[in-house]
Design an enzyme around this catalytic site. Structure first.
Site, PDB file in Angstrom:
ATOM      1  N   TYR A 166      -2.514 -11.877 -17.954  1.00  0.00           N
ATOM      2  CA  TYR A 166      -1.899 -13.087 -18.508  1.00  0.00           C
ATOM      3  C   TYR A 166      -2.116 -14.323 -17.636  1.00  0.00           C
ATOM      4  CZ  TYR A 166       2.028 -11.150 -15.691  1.00  0.00           C
ATOM      5  OH  TYR A 166       2.815 -10.600 -14.708  1.00  0.00           O
TER       6      TYR A 166
ATOM      7  N   LEU B  41      -0.204   1.294  -7.373  1.00  0.00           N
ATOM      8  CA  LEU B  41      -1.620   0.978  -7.299  1.00  0.00           C
ATOM      9  C   LEU B  41      -2.102   0.887  -5.850  1.00  0.00           C
ATOM     10  CD1 LEU B  41      -2.056  -1.791 -10.045  1.00  0.00           C
ATOM     11  CD2 LEU B  41      -2.545   0.655 -10.209  1.00  0.00           C
TER      12      LEU B  41
ATOM     13  N   PHE C  76       9.691  -9.231 -12.551  1.00  0.00           N
ATOM     14  CA  PHE C  76      10.694  -8.616 -13.414  1.00  0.00           C
ATOM     15  C   PHE C  76      10.778  -9.449 -14.684  1.00  0.00           C
ATOM     16  CE2 PHE C  76      12.720 -11.550 -10.476  1.00  0.00           C
ATOM     17  CZ  PHE C  76      13.482 -12.358 -11.300  1.00  0.00           C
TER      18      PHE C  76
ATOM     19  N   GLY D 233      -4.559  -3.907 -17.095  1.00  0.00           N
ATOM     20  CA  GLY D 233      -3.639  -3.803 -18.219  1.00  0.00           C
ATOM     21  C   GLY D 233      -2.467  -2.916 -17.836  1.00  0.00           C
ATOM     22  N   PRO D 234      -1.678  -2.462 -18.820  1.00  0.00           N
ATOM     23  CA  PRO D 234      -0.492  -1.663 -18.511  1.00  0.00           C
ATOM     24  C   PRO D 234      -0.840  -0.311 -17.887  1.00  0.00           C
ATOM     25  CG  PRO D 234      -0.431  -2.491 -20.773  1.00  0.00           C
ATOM     26  CD  PRO D 234      -1.801  -2.738 -20.256  1.00  0.00           C
TER      27      PRO D 234
ATOM     28  N   GLY E 274       0.781  -1.241   0.000  1.00  0.00           N
ATOM     29  CA  GLY E 274       0.000   0.000   0.000  1.00  0.00           C
ATOM     30  C   GLY E 274       0.807   1.282   0.000  1.00  0.00           C
TER      31      GLY E 274
END
Length: 316
Positions: A180, A52, A130, A222-223, A48
């Site tokens: 994905y 995001l 990564f 998404g991105p 947090g």
């Protein structure tokens, strides 16, 4: 008539096309839900302190929640907690926790319960990822990502969930995964495996623990440009325009859009929604799934030539 492979698609840089499309779909960054939606609620957000997680914590606090944020870096957490509190006027509790450590999680939740009570909102956002060719990964690299993503989510969910069951209290759980999880993805294999496990965990518990008054859902974003994610996934910055070109709305997401969706999913407005993954990606997953979707880049003047060629084909 010859329209070779290289002349079929637009030769101009995709930037202008993305710009035109994105102007039709601007992000709304204001808070969506009514004020005080989470008044008297306690929310726990892992990861947090940044990105995001910080955006979701800020929105929940804005809507009245008492928020607890967890991650490994106490200085970052304390700065974020102070920043959010000064903005919203609501208390934010920082807890330094490595989600790979069940004992550390239990200790932090003990302190949270002593301070303000059990959370009614739990957002599993902590992640590790990564890019790397899979053959270059060490066992420890795989272990680290899986422990943060899958084990960490399971540890937090089990610790809080067991307490909620004992107390007879319901809650809403949300996990942040990735698009994905259904298709898989090369070069982020441990993350794909871990987040697929989180999705299975979420859907399984939605069925099993609904009887205890708990809901479980996922968001697959998404991105979105955040420092932590993109510094590891696109360290040179060369892939960003290519990523953007696969998004039908022509732009990356905004953290506020995820925060608004997350706050809705964990609110009482979504009480009939459980066991699902909501994809918020500007249409990227749908675009990537269709073999011919790249033909959106065929200029209008080429379609006449294509139609003529197709009509000339004889037989089956």
């Amino acid at each position: 008539m010859n329209i070779g492979r290289h002349s079929l698609f637009r030769v101009a840089a995709p930037f202008l096309h993305n710009l035109r499309r994105s102007s039709l779909f601007p992000p709304r960054t204001d808070v969506m839900l009514p004020p005080k939606t989470f008044q008297d609620s306690v929310a726990l957000v892992t990861g947090g302190g940044t990105g995001l997680g910080k955006a979701m914590s800020t929105t929940l606090s804005t809507l009245g929640a008492t928020v607890a944020i967890m991650s490994r870096k106490l200085d970052v957490l304390e700065k974020t907690a102070e920043e959010i509190s000064s903005k919203t006027g609501n208390k934010v509790y920082p807890f330094q926790v490595d989600v790979r450590d069940p004992k550390a999680i239990a200790s932090a939740v003990d302190r949270l319960v002593d301070a303000v009570g059990l959370p009614s909102v739990v957002i599993n956002n902590a992640a590790g990822n990564f890019v790397s060719p899979t053959e270059r990964l060490s066992p420890n690299a795989v272990k680290t990502v899986l422990e943060i993503v899958l084990h960490g989510t399971a540890y937090v969910t089990l610790d809080v969930g067991k307490r909620l069951i004992k107390a007879g209290q319901g809650a809403s759980f949300l996990s942040i995964i990735a698009t994905y999880t259904t298709s898989g993805s090369g070069f982020v294999v441990p993350s794909a495996a871990g987040k697929a496990g989180v999705e299975a965990l979420t859907k399984s518990l939605a069925s099993e623990w609904g009887r205890y008054g708990m809901r479980f859902n996922c968001i697959a974003p998404g991105p979105i440009i955040t420092k932590g994610a993109f510094s590891r996934l696109d360290p040179t910055g060369e892939l960003r325009e290519r990523f953007k070109g696969r998004i039908p709305v022509g732009r990356f997401g905004d953290t506020a859009e995820i925060a608004n969706l997350a706050s809705y999913l964990v609110s009482d407005y979504a009480n009939w929604l459980t066991g699902h993954t909501v994809v918020l990606d500007g249409g990227e997953l749908a675009y990537s799934s269709g073999e011919f979707n790249a033909m959106t880049e065929v200029p209008e003047e080429k379609w006449d030539a294509l139609e003529t060629m197709i009509r000339q084909v004889k037989g089956s």
